[in-house]
Design an enzyme around this catalytic site. Structure first.
Site, PDB file in Angstrom:
ATOM      1  N   HIS A  44      -9.384  15.244   6.350  1.00  0.00           N
ATOM      2  CA  HIS A  44      -8.490  14.359   7.304  1.00  0.00           C
ATOM      3  C   HIS A  44      -9.333  14.243   8.505  1.00  0.00           C
ATOM      4  O   HIS A  44      -8.757  14.638   9.710  1.00  0.00           O
ATOM      5  CB  HIS A  44      -7.218  15.008   7.470  1.00  0.00           C
ATOM      6  CG  HIS A  44      -6.371  15.039   6.197  1.00  0.00           C
ATOM      7  ND1 HIS A  44      -5.762  14.036   5.744  1.00  0.00           N
ATOM      8  CD2 HIS A  44      -6.767  15.930   5.121  1.00  0.00           C
ATOM      9  CE1 HIS A  44      -5.166  14.499   4.714  1.00  0.00           C
ATOM     10  NE2 HIS A  44      -5.624  15.464   4.161  1.00  0.00           N
ATOM     11  N   HIS A  57      -9.721   8.002   7.819  1.00  0.00           N
ATOM     12  CA  HIS A  57      -9.650   8.718   6.462  1.00  0.00           C
ATOM     13  C   HIS A  57      -8.144   8.165   5.768  1.00  0.00           C
ATOM     14  O   HIS A  57      -7.498   7.502   6.437  1.00  0.00           O
ATOM     15  CB  HIS A  57      -9.554  10.151   6.734  1.00  0.00           C
ATOM     16  CG  HIS A  57      -8.224  10.779   7.132  1.00  0.00           C
ATOM     17  ND1 HIS A  57      -7.936  10.760   8.475  1.00  0.00           N
ATOM     18  CD2 HIS A  57      -7.011  11.222   6.575  1.00  0.00           C
ATOM     19  CE1 HIS A  57      -6.657  11.108   8.807  1.00  0.00           C
ATOM     20  NE2 HIS A  57      -6.265  11.576   7.632  1.00  0.00           N
ATOM     21  N   ASP A  94      -5.197   9.085   3.220  1.00  0.00           N
ATOM     22  CA  ASP A  94      -4.519  10.104   2.679  1.00  0.00           C
ATOM     23  C   ASP A  94      -3.895   9.784   1.287  1.00  0.00           C
ATOM     24  O   ASP A  94      -3.707   8.813   0.949  1.00  0.00           O
ATOM     25  CB  ASP A  94      -3.108  10.417   3.375  1.00  0.00           C
ATOM     26  CG  ASP A  94      -3.320  11.016   4.612  1.00  0.00           C
ATOM     27  OD1 ASP A  94      -4.253  11.551   4.980  1.00  0.00           O
ATOM     28  OD2 ASP A  94      -2.037  11.365   5.233  1.00  0.00           O
ATOM     29  N   HIS A 115      -1.528  14.693  -0.872  1.00  0.00           N
ATOM     30  CA  HIS A 115      -1.198  15.424   0.358  1.00  0.00           C
ATOM     31  C   HIS A 115      -0.122  15.731   0.886  1.00  0.00           C
ATOM     32  O   HIS A 115       0.117  16.580   1.586  1.00  0.00           O
ATOM     33  CB  HIS A 115      -2.152  14.521   1.395  1.00  0.00           C
ATOM     34  CG  HIS A 115      -2.045  15.064   2.808  1.00  0.00           C
ATOM     35  ND1 HIS A 115      -2.358  16.313   3.174  1.00  0.00           N
ATOM     36  CD2 HIS A 115      -1.486  14.397   4.041  1.00  0.00           C
ATOM     37  CE1 HIS A 115      -2.360  16.501   4.444  1.00  0.00           C
ATOM     38  NE2 HIS A 115      -1.897  15.429   5.125  1.00  0.00           N
ATOM     39  N   HIS A 168       5.701   9.857   5.794  1.00  0.00           N
ATOM     40  CA  HIS A 168       4.877  10.131   4.726  1.00  0.00           C
ATOM     41  C   HIS A 168       6.118  10.185   3.409  1.00  0.00           C
ATOM     42  O   HIS A 168       5.406   9.711   2.388  1.00  0.00           O
ATOM     43  CB  HIS A 168       4.294  11.458   4.728  1.00  0.00           C
ATOM     44  CG  HIS A 168       3.022  11.627   5.655  1.00  0.00           C
ATOM     45  ND1 HIS A 168       3.034  11.759   6.936  1.00  0.00           N
ATOM     46  CD2 HIS A 168       1.692  11.646   5.207  1.00  0.00           C
ATOM     47  CE1 HIS A 168       1.939  11.939   7.349  1.00  0.00           C
ATOM     48  NE2 HIS A 168       1.081  11.432   6.314  1.00  0.00           N
ATOM     49  N   GLU A 206      -5.530   6.527   8.227  1.00  0.00           N
ATOM     50  CA  GLU A 206      -5.305   6.914   9.785  1.00  0.00           C
ATOM     51  C   GLU A 206      -6.682   7.273  10.380  1.00  0.00           C
ATOM     52  O   GLU A 206      -7.825   7.301   9.891  1.00  0.00           O
ATOM     53  CB  GLU A 206      -4.621   8.401   9.451  1.00  0.00           C
ATOM     54  CG  GLU A 206      -3.203   8.270   8.758  1.00  0.00           C
ATOM     55  CD  GLU A 206      -2.697   9.673   8.358  1.00  0.00           C
ATOM     56  OE1 GLU A 206      -1.618   9.808   8.260  1.00  0.00           O
ATOM     57  OE2 GLU A 206      -3.707  10.485   7.891  1.00  0.00           O
TER      58      GLU A 206
HETATM   59 ZN   LIG Z   1      -4.342  12.434   6.806  1.00  0.00          ZN
END
Ligand SMILES: [Zn+2]
Length: 212
Positions: free
Chosen positions: A47, A51, A53, A57, A159, A171
């Protein structure tokens, strides 16, 4: 055709979430020391910088990064600019004058201005907003902060909503030099087996390449 690199540079100076493993690169061989090659390796949280996710995660049954495919990380994207008070989540009402025109929506908040300096009052998305965007056909949300949730939020409400609606997350992008509008996004994850995320080289192209 013009393109914008929205990837912060990776070095030991880049800020990562407190407690996570920072980026470091070590040199095994170097011409300067008389070796016949330059050769180096890295250690880092996945991260780091720009990046994506993987759902694994933030959910125990989520897909890992190799299971996510690449389609969603490549294609029509819209940059929108939203100014909020520090530490606030973006709400549905904040988008009331904005028409959503692409399945990838990137939020320019400028609330995490220096990638070398950790600050925990950046903006984030909200559960209501995620549900609304999913209804409107958005498949990926991106943001110019380290997280789609607030720094102090252990509940990870955005999330969780993203998991429920099966969206994808980008992100840590840098949208400083990018104006609101329509682009083609390229932000492909590396196929790291079983991984919870991957750094990406993210770019925006100011042209519709015909990729939906
Ligand atoms: Zn992340």
């Amino acid at each position: 055709v013009k393109y914008f690199d929205i990837t912060p540079r990776l070095s030991s100076k880049i800020a990562v979430f407190p407690g996570d493993r920072g980026f470091s690169r070590s040199v095994s061989l170097s011409f300067k020391k008389g070796d016949h090659l330059d050769l180096s390796s890295i250690q880092s949280t996945l991260h780091v910088g720009a990046h994506v996710d993987a759902p694994s995660h933030y959910h125990a049954s989520g897909k890992n990064i190799t299971e996510c495919g690449i389609d969603v990380y490549l294609g029509r994207a819209q940059v929108i600019e939203i100014r909020k008070e520090k530490g606030e989540r973006i709400r549905v009402a904040d988008l009331k004058n904005i028409r959503i025109e692409a399945p990838r929506l990137l939020f320019k908040t400028q609330s995490f201005p220096d990638p070398h300096q950790w600050t925990d009052d950046f903006n984030a998305l909200s559960r209501e907003l995620i549900l609304e965007l999913a209804q409107k056909g958005v498949r990926l949300v991106g943001i110019d902060t380290p997280s789609v949730d607030l720094a102090q939020d252990a509940e990870l409400e955005s999330h969780k909503a993203i998991y429920e609606m099966d969206l994808r997350i980008l992100e840590g992008i840098d949208l400083k030099n990018v104006a609101a509008g329509l682009y083609t996004l390229i932000a492909l994850p590396l196929p790291i087996e079983d991984a919870d995320a991957s750094p990406v080289r993210a770019i925006l192209i100011n042209k519709d390449l015909g990729i939906p």
